[in-house]
Write a protein that holds these residues in place. Structure first.
Motif, PDB file in Angstrom:
ATOM      1  N   ASP A  12      -1.492  -0.728  -2.827  1.00 36.32           N
ATOM      2  CA  ASP A  12      -2.546  -1.691  -2.489  1.00 36.32           C
ATOM      3  C   ASP A  12      -2.873  -1.636  -1.002  1.00 36.32           C
ATOM      4  N   ASN A  13      -1.856  -1.410  -0.191  1.00 37.69           N
ATOM      5  CA  ASN A  13      -2.062  -1.341   1.248  1.00 37.69           C
ATOM      6  C   ASN A  13      -2.861  -0.094   1.633  1.00 37.69           C
ATOM      7  N   LYS A  16      -6.454  -0.643   0.604  1.00 37.35           N
ATOM      8  CA  LYS A  16      -7.128  -1.570   1.513  1.00 37.35           C
ATOM      9  C   LYS A  16      -7.538  -0.869   2.802  1.00 37.35           C
ATOM     10  N   SER A  19     -10.410   1.666   1.907  1.00 35.94           N
ATOM     11  CA  SER A  19     -11.672   0.985   1.575  1.00 35.94           C
ATOM     12  C   SER A  19     -12.281   0.326   2.810  1.00 35.94           C
ATOM     13  N   THR A  20     -11.449  -0.185   3.718  1.00 37.45           N
ATOM     14  CA  THR A  20     -11.940  -0.771   4.968  1.00 37.45           C
ATOM     15  C   THR A  20     -12.597   0.294   5.838  1.00 37.45           C
ATOM     16  N   HIS A  32     -11.572  -3.855  -5.636  1.00 34.88           N
ATOM     17  CA  HIS A  32     -10.296  -3.417  -6.220  1.00 34.88           C
ATOM     18  C   HIS A  32     -10.466  -2.703  -7.561  1.00 34.88           C
ATOM     19  N   LYS A  35     -10.143   1.140  -7.528  1.00 42.77           N
ATOM     20  CA  LYS A  35      -8.906   1.741  -7.028  1.00 42.77           C
ATOM     21  C   LYS A  35      -8.566   3.050  -7.746  1.00 42.77           C
TER      22      LYS A  35
END
Length: 278
Positions: A12-13, A16, A19-20, A32, A35
């Motif tokens: 997830d990290n 993130k 995606s950022t 999400h 993913k």
């Protein structure tokens, strides 16, 4: 001889952070639910670069100076789905309303400027070029230029080549297919290439819609169809108001069938679903 199969985990990290970065560089909003798509598409880039993890790959993106892999990553993530004369009602509107207005403006020397923003593999700008060529066939002088831009360098090269499989051109009427395409033979059997006179109307360029753009003259129409669905409202607001600035007075903005400007503050006049006027 046995080999080790590398199993890549997208935490997830990691998702993130990636995606950022994608949002900051392109405006594309990877929620999400994307993913698994990101994992599958970027997994190929990890193998190509020799990275052993998504964390290592992210560090490569962050630390590289030239930005080459960043472009390749965005290429891999960009969805390129299109077809010739997609959303035919838009082309009907051009022939029934927009082109007669342009012809009325100057019958002796027809000048038209268009922008296909998010042109993908070229079907949209070539459809536009066919539409213009057909409508203004009897015009004494036609000065028509179409700017076609996309984020993906790979898809732009494909578009500039103008080569399409038989299945891709199936929806084009046979008279138009013969007039504007060359049928392939031998190694090119089953393929069609856009003829030079049509290709010469279109200029393909890489452009990030999140970057400021300046043009020598305003556009009569802008097509940005099925692109804004990938952006959040803030990005859509910036994009739409930028399009307004780049249109001449009376110019039209066409968006995709799944898109509208509802909820976005803008100065456009609503004409009909997916169509707006400056």
């Amino acid at each position: 001889m046995g080999g080790t199969i590398l199993t890549l985990e997208l935490t997830d990290n990691d998702f993130k952070r990636i995606s950022t970065l994608v949002y900051a560089k392109s405006g594309i909003n990877l929620h999400h639910g994307k993913k698994e798509l990101v994992k599958a598409r970027l997994g190929r880039r990890l193998r190509a670069t020799g990275c052993q993890s998504f964390e290592e790959y992210f560090n490569l993106l962050r630390n590289e100076q030239e930005g080459v892999e960043l472009v390749r990553m965005l290429d891999a993530l960009t969805t390129n789905k299109t077809s010739f004369f997609r959303e035919k009602n838009h082309f009907d509107y051009l022939e029934q309303v927009v082109f007669p207005e342009i012809l009325e403006r100057n019958r002796k020397k027809v000048k038209i400027r268009c922008w296909s923003a998010g042109c993908s593999s070229g079907e949209e700008p070539y459809s536009l070029a066919i539409c213009i060529s057909e409508y203004f066939r009897s015009a004494p002088y036609l000065d028509a230029k179409i700017l076609a831009t996309d984020l993906s360098t790979a898809i732009l090269k494909q578009a500039a080549d103008g080569v399409y499989s038989e299945s891709k051109v199936q929806g084009i009427p046979i008279t138009l297919l013969r007039r504007y395409f060359r049928k392939g033979f031998g190694r090119r059997d089953g393929y069609y290439q856009v003829k030079d006179r049509l290709r010469n109307m279109v200029t393909f360029k890489r452009h990030n819609l999140m970057e400021q753009a300046s043009f020598l003259e305003p556009f009569d129409l802008i097509m940005c169809r099925n692109v804004m669905i990938y952006f959040d409202k803030a990005t859509q607001h910036t994009l739409v108001n930028g399009f307004y600035r780049h249109l001449r007075k009376g110019g039209r903005l066409f968006v995709g069938h799944a898109e509208s400007l509802t909820g976005i503050e803008h100065p456009f006049t609503y004409v009909q679903p997916t169509l707006y006027r400056k």
